[in-house]
Scaffold this motif. Structure first.
Motif, PDB file in Angstrom:
ATOM      1  N   SER A  24       0.911  -1.346   0.105  1.00  0.00           N
ATOM      2  CA  SER A  24      -0.126  -0.262  -0.009  1.00  0.00           C
ATOM      3  C   SER A  24       0.651   1.209   0.098  1.00  0.00           C
ATOM      4  N   LEU A  25       2.040   1.439   0.800  1.00  0.00           N
ATOM      5  CA  LEU A  25       2.981   2.579   0.672  1.00  0.00           C
ATOM      6  C   LEU A  25       3.688   2.401  -0.711  1.00  0.00           C
ATOM      7  N   LYS A  39       0.249  -6.871  -5.984  1.00  0.00           N
ATOM      8  CA  LYS A  39       0.327  -7.231  -4.943  1.00  0.00           C
ATOM      9  C   LYS A  39      -0.781  -6.660  -3.767  1.00  0.00           C
ATOM     10  N   PHE A  40      -0.972  -5.345  -4.025  1.00  0.00           N
ATOM     11  CA  PHE A  40      -1.959  -4.517  -3.468  1.00  0.00           C
ATOM     12  C   PHE A  40      -3.296  -4.968  -3.524  1.00  0.00           C
ATOM     13  N   LEU A  41      -3.784  -5.445  -4.747  1.00  0.00           N
ATOM     14  CA  LEU A  41      -4.887  -5.715  -5.244  1.00  0.00           C
ATOM     15  C   LEU A  41      -5.355  -6.894  -4.533  1.00  0.00           C
ATOM     16  N   LEU A  60      -6.004   3.816  -3.804  1.00  0.00           N
ATOM     17  CA  LEU A  60      -6.129   3.675  -5.260  1.00  0.00           C
ATOM     18  C   LEU A  60      -6.124   5.054  -5.778  1.00  0.00           C
ATOM     19  N   GLN A  61      -6.984   6.007  -5.214  1.00  0.00           N
ATOM     20  CA  GLN A  61      -6.850   7.223  -6.140  1.00  0.00           C
ATOM     21  C   GLN A  61      -5.883   7.844  -5.887  1.00  0.00           C
ATOM     22  N   LEU A  84      -9.716  -5.073 -10.068  1.00  0.00           N
ATOM     23  CA  LEU A  84     -10.135  -3.667  -9.631  1.00  0.00           C
ATOM     24  C   LEU A  84     -11.561  -3.137  -9.979  1.00  0.00           C
ATOM     25  N   ARG A  85     -12.277  -3.786 -11.002  1.00  0.00           N
ATOM     26  CA  ARG A  85     -13.542  -3.892 -11.179  1.00  0.00           C
ATOM     27  C   ARG A  85     -14.569  -4.431  -9.970  1.00  0.00           C
TER      28      ARG A  85
END
Length: 149
Positions: A24-25, A39-41, A60-61, A84-85
């Protein structure tokens, strides 16, 4: 206070962060890569609470803003695009519903004007047909109403 620092500061060297533990970072930098995003997703797949979703959305934004080109590649990678969807499913459904309501409102307004109805009658019909507040009906009428010259 020492020196010119008003509050404690910590410097994070993102490239040195563990990819698994700190995805996330890592995706917040302007140099995120597809592996970090993937990896984040993957790590956020099972996060379902509204609080978790809001946090994921915020990350994400910021990441998309800083890495637009890489997200274009992600969008073309089918597996990640599906992830993502799924992650954004609720927001996408709300946007679609809003778009449908706006289209329906525009049709009602055009038809009412064609029939020669006054604005009060149009507002009443919008409220009844779309089950919306007077304020929302007024916004639709302002947006889609006939412009008097």
């Amino acid at each position: 206070m020492r020196g010119n620092i008003l509050f404690p500061v910590q410097i994070v060297v993102i490239s040195r962060l563990n990819r698994t533990m700190h995805s996330s970072l890592r995706i917040l930098s302007a140099n995120a890569d597809i592996e970090d995003i993937s990896k984040f997703l993957e790590q956020t797949e099972n996060m379902k609470t509204p609080r978790e979703r809001n946090n994921i959305d915020a990350v994400l934004q910021a990441s998309v803003s800083a890495n637009y080109e890489i997200y274009q590649k992600v969008r073309r990678a089918n597996g990640m695009c599906e992830a993502l969807r799924e992650l954004m499913k609720d927001e996408i459904e709300q946007d679609v519903a809003r778009g449908e309501a706006r289209g329906e409102a525009r049709g009602i307004i055009d038809t009412c004007y064609d029939l020669g109805l006054k604005e009060d009658a149009i507002l009443e019909r919008l409220q009844k047909k779309l089950n919306i507040s007077l304020k929302t009906a007024q916004e639709y009428l302002k947006t889609f109403g006939k412009q008097m010259i």
